[in-house]
Design a protein around this motif. Structure first.
Motif, mmCIF file in Angstrom:
data_model
loop_
_atom_site.group_PDB
_atom_site.id
_atom_site.type_symbol
_atom_site.label_atom_id
_atom_site.label_comp_id
_atom_site.label_asym_id
_atom_site.label_seq_id
_atom_site.Cartn_x
_atom_site.Cartn_y
_atom_site.Cartn_z
ATOM 1 N N UNK A 97 -70.769 27.485 16.949
ATOM 2 C CA UNK A 97 -70.548 28.400 18.069
ATOM 3 C C UNK A 97 -70.988 29.817 17.733
ATOM 4 N N UNK A 98 -70.569 30.335 16.572
ATOM 5 C CA UNK A 98 -70.910 31.722 16.241
ATOM 6 C C UNK A 98 -72.373 31.856 15.828
ATOM 7 N N UNK A 99 -72.980 30.753 15.360
ATOM 8 C CA UNK A 99 -74.335 30.823 14.829
ATOM 9 C C UNK A 99 -75.381 30.120 15.654
ATOM 10 N N UNK A 100 -75.015 29.717 16.889
ATOM 11 C CA UNK A 100 -75.966 29.035 17.762
ATOM 12 C C UNK A 100 -76.682 27.916 16.999
ATOM 13 N N UNK A 101 -75.889 27.166 16.225
ATOM 14 C CA UNK A 101 -76.448 26.133 15.352
ATOM 15 C C UNK A 101 -76.384 24.758 16.019
ATOM 16 N N UNK A 102 -77.197 23.850 15.520
ATOM 17 C CA UNK A 102 -77.187 22.468 15.976
ATOM 18 C C UNK A 102 -76.728 21.588 14.825
ATOM 19 N N UNK A 103 -75.809 20.673 15.126
ATOM 20 C CA UNK A 103 -75.234 19.833 14.077
ATOM 21 C C UNK A 103 -75.155 18.399 14.578
ATOM 22 N N UNK A 104 -75.781 17.476 13.881
ATOM 23 C CA UNK A 104 -75.719 16.056 14.238
ATOM 24 C C UNK A 104 -74.789 15.341 13.270
ATOM 25 N N UNK A 105 -74.057 14.360 13.774
ATOM 26 C CA UNK A 105 -73.114 13.615 12.945
ATOM 27 C C UNK A 105 -71.749 14.248 12.860
ATOM 28 N N UNK A 106 -71.460 15.200 13.753
ATOM 29 C CA UNK A 106 -70.201 15.938 13.693
ATOM 30 C C UNK A 106 -69.121 15.203 14.479
ATOM 31 N N UNK A 107 -68.327 14.394 13.771
ATOM 32 C CA UNK A 107 -67.251 13.624 14.395
ATOM 33 C C UNK A 107 -66.233 13.262 13.331
ATOM 34 N N UNK A 108 -64.975 13.140 13.744
ATOM 35 C CA UNK A 108 -63.921 12.748 12.813
ATOM 36 C C UNK A 108 -64.284 11.409 12.165
ATOM 37 N N UNK A 109 -64.208 11.340 10.835
ATOM 38 C CA UNK A 109 -64.533 10.137 10.097
ATOM 39 C C UNK A 109 -65.965 10.078 9.616
ATOM 40 N N UNK A 110 -66.844 10.927 10.127
ATOM 41 C CA UNK A 110 -68.255 10.899 9.733
ATOM 42 C C UNK A 110 -68.401 11.221 8.247
ATOM 43 N N UNK A 111 -69.334 10.556 7.586
ATOM 44 C CA UNK A 111 -69.567 10.779 6.166
ATOM 45 C C UNK A 111 -70.875 11.518 5.890
ATOM 46 N N UNK A 112 -71.634 11.840 6.949
ATOM 47 C CA UNK A 112 -72.881 12.587 6.758
ATOM 48 C C UNK A 112 -73.182 13.400 8.010
ATOM 49 N N UNK A 113 -73.879 14.506 7.826
ATOM 50 C CA UNK A 113 -74.304 15.315 8.967
ATOM 51 C C UNK A 113 -75.483 16.181 8.562
ATOM 52 N N UNK A 114 -76.160 16.711 9.583
ATOM 53 C CA UNK A 114 -77.252 17.665 9.390
ATOM 54 C C UNK A 114 -76.933 18.925 10.176
ATOM 55 N N UNK A 115 -77.270 20.071 9.578
ATOM 56 C CA UNK A 115 -76.913 21.366 10.163
ATOM 57 C C UNK A 115 -78.149 22.243 10.221
ATOM 58 N N UNK A 116 -78.489 22.694 11.430
ATOM 59 C CA UNK A 116 -79.637 23.571 11.646
ATOM 60 C C UNK A 116 -79.125 24.908 12.177
ATOM 61 N N UNK A 117 -79.144 25.978 11.367
ATOM 62 C CA UNK A 117 -78.548 27.241 11.801
ATOM 63 C C UNK A 117 -79.412 27.973 12.810
ATOM 64 N N UNK A 118 -78.746 28.817 13.601
ATOM 65 C CA UNK A 118 -79.432 29.730 14.498
ATOM 66 C C UNK A 118 -79.075 31.161 14.128
ATOM 67 N N UNK A 119 -78.981 32.014 15.126
ATOM 68 C CA UNK A 119 -78.675 33.432 14.897
ATOM 69 C C UNK A 119 -77.189 33.689 15.126
ATOM 70 N N UNK A 120 -76.559 34.349 14.168
ATOM 71 C CA UNK A 120 -75.121 34.637 14.268
ATOM 72 C C UNK A 120 -74.879 35.674 15.358
ATOM 73 N N UNK A 121 -73.912 35.372 16.220
ATOM 74 C CA UNK A 121 -73.589 36.251 17.345
ATOM 75 C C UNK A 121 -72.134 36.715 17.238
ATOM 76 N N UNK A 122 -71.896 38.010 17.117
ATOM 77 C CA UNK A 122 -70.518 38.493 17.154
ATOM 78 C C UNK A 122 -69.949 38.337 18.555
ATOM 79 N N UNK A 123 -68.623 38.353 18.681
ATOM 80 C CA UNK A 123 -68.025 38.230 20.004
ATOM 81 C C UNK A 123 -66.565 37.845 19.936
ATOM 82 N N UNK A 124 -66.030 37.388 21.062
ATOM 83 C CA UNK A 124 -64.650 36.925 21.171
ATOM 84 C C UNK A 124 -64.636 35.408 21.131
ATOM 85 N N UNK A 125 -63.891 34.844 20.186
ATOM 86 C CA UNK A 125 -63.883 33.399 19.999
ATOM 87 C C UNK A 125 -62.456 32.879 19.876
ATOM 88 N N UNK A 126 -62.252 31.666 20.379
ATOM 89 C CA UNK A 126 -60.969 30.979 20.253
ATOM 90 C C UNK A 126 -61.244 29.568 19.751
#
Length: 339
Positions: free
Chosen positions: A57-86
């Motif tokens: 969310x803060x880095x406009x990133x893409x992540x595949x394999x992101x789920x409870x129980x997953x044993x592998x994933x790939x992470x592609x970062x984007x640009x970090x954006x400051x702001x209000x987050x919950x």
């Protein structure tokens, strides 16, 4: 693309959190296999998913394999954006560990951020709120950025329901030296209770007094929270010095006597007090990334932990920055940035 074996080194969620933060900071994508392969229950848990969702969310990133129980994933970062987050974990998963994932990228962003994180604030295998507030964040503020944190509601395992609020004013990081902790100011032991009998806290304090016998009686206190905040129990042991506050904690667990958990926390603090190191065992790995990003500085600490070894290797893989660990007297290490 960096490929990481999540079972190496510390073998837990720290590998994932550090990799996500470093990826956002450097722009280097990564894949990770065998996530939490060193744990009895490997794979992603809910708090790890929330931490990576927060990073996305803060880095406009893409992540595949992101789920409870997953044993592998790939992470592609984007640009970090400051702001209000919950960010809501939805369980008693640690709010501090979610914060650690996004903290350093937001400290170097191009504007301020306001974070609300909901989940566990006092649970086993994670730093409690007081550690973040009193041990880690004051050091980061000395390096330039301004970070404040508030606890709006406690959250214990297994119910959760805690809530912290974080304000971040980013800045370039300047190198500092943290070699001496200075004179001892005061010690505190606080037993925090919610929805469980008060005598548990009294037994904890009695046990802690036997270990920290030189501390005055008024250093030992009980904090009774409203029953709806529990059930839960935490013992917080703090030693305030001129330059650092060390925080050691333990948490109530079914089947574990109150006296046992209190003695464990008090003995850990006694071990720290017996040395002259600045950073305790739980702070040392948290200082590596900000010191690396500042490209300089040094601190003294206790014996190197597996968390620290793992963090140092990951930082080197993503940034090329190396650390030197050298003996500095009895059971004390000097940690320096060397390139």
């Amino acid at each position: 693309m960096i490929t990481i074996d999540g079972s190496e080194g510390e073998g837990g969620g720290q590998v994932l959190r550090y990799a996500a933060a470093l990826s956002l900071l450097t722009g280097e994508p990564f894949t990770i296999e065998n996530i939490r392969g060193g744990r009895a229950k490997p794979g992603l848990m809910r708090q790890h998913v929330t931490a990576l969702e927060a990073a996305c969310t803060i880095g406009d990133a893409k992540c595949s394999g992101l789920a409870v129980g997953s044993s592998s994933l790939s992470f592609q970062p984007g640009r970090v954006k400051p702001g209000n987050y919950n960010f809501a974990i939805g369980t008693a998963g640690s709010t501090s560990l979610v914060l650690q994932t996004v903290l350093m990228p937001l400290l170097l962003a191009n504007g301020p951020s306001h974070l609300v994180i909901e989940g566990g604030t006092h649970a086993m295998a994670a730093p409690p709120f007081e550690f973040m507030q009193k041990a880690l964040l004051p050091i980061l503020s000395r390096m330039g950025p301004k970070v404040s944190i508030q606890l709006e509601r406690h959250g214990f395992f297994p119910r959760g329901g805690g809530r912290i609020v974080v304000e971040i004013e980013p800045s370039a990081l300047r190198s500092i030296e943290c070699l001496e902790r200075g004179a001892f100011m005061q010690g505190r032991v606080e037993a925090v209770l919610a929805g469980i009998p008060r005598d548990i806290a009294e037994r904890e304090l009695t046990a802690a007094r036997k270990v920290l016998s030189e501390w005055p009686d008024d250093a030992f206190t009980i904090r009774q929270l409203p029953g709806e905040h529990g059930p839960g129990n935490a013992l917080l042991v703090e030693a305030e010095f001129e330059n650092i506050t060390e925080v050691v904690s333990s948490f109530g667990k079914l089947g574990v006597p109150a006296e046992k958990l209190a003695k464990s926390a008090a003995r850990s603090m006694a071990g720290y007090l017996a040395l002259e190191a600045f950073a305790g065992p739980y702070l040392q790995d948290q200082l590596l990334l900000p010191f690396a990003l500042a490209k300089g500085g040094a601190f003294t600490t206790v014996r190197q932990s597996e968390h620290t070894r793992t963090a140092a290797k990951l930082i080197e893989r993503f940034t090329g920055i190396k650390f030197r660990f050298s003996d500095q007297g009895k059971r004390t290490k000097l940690v320096e940035i060397v390139g």
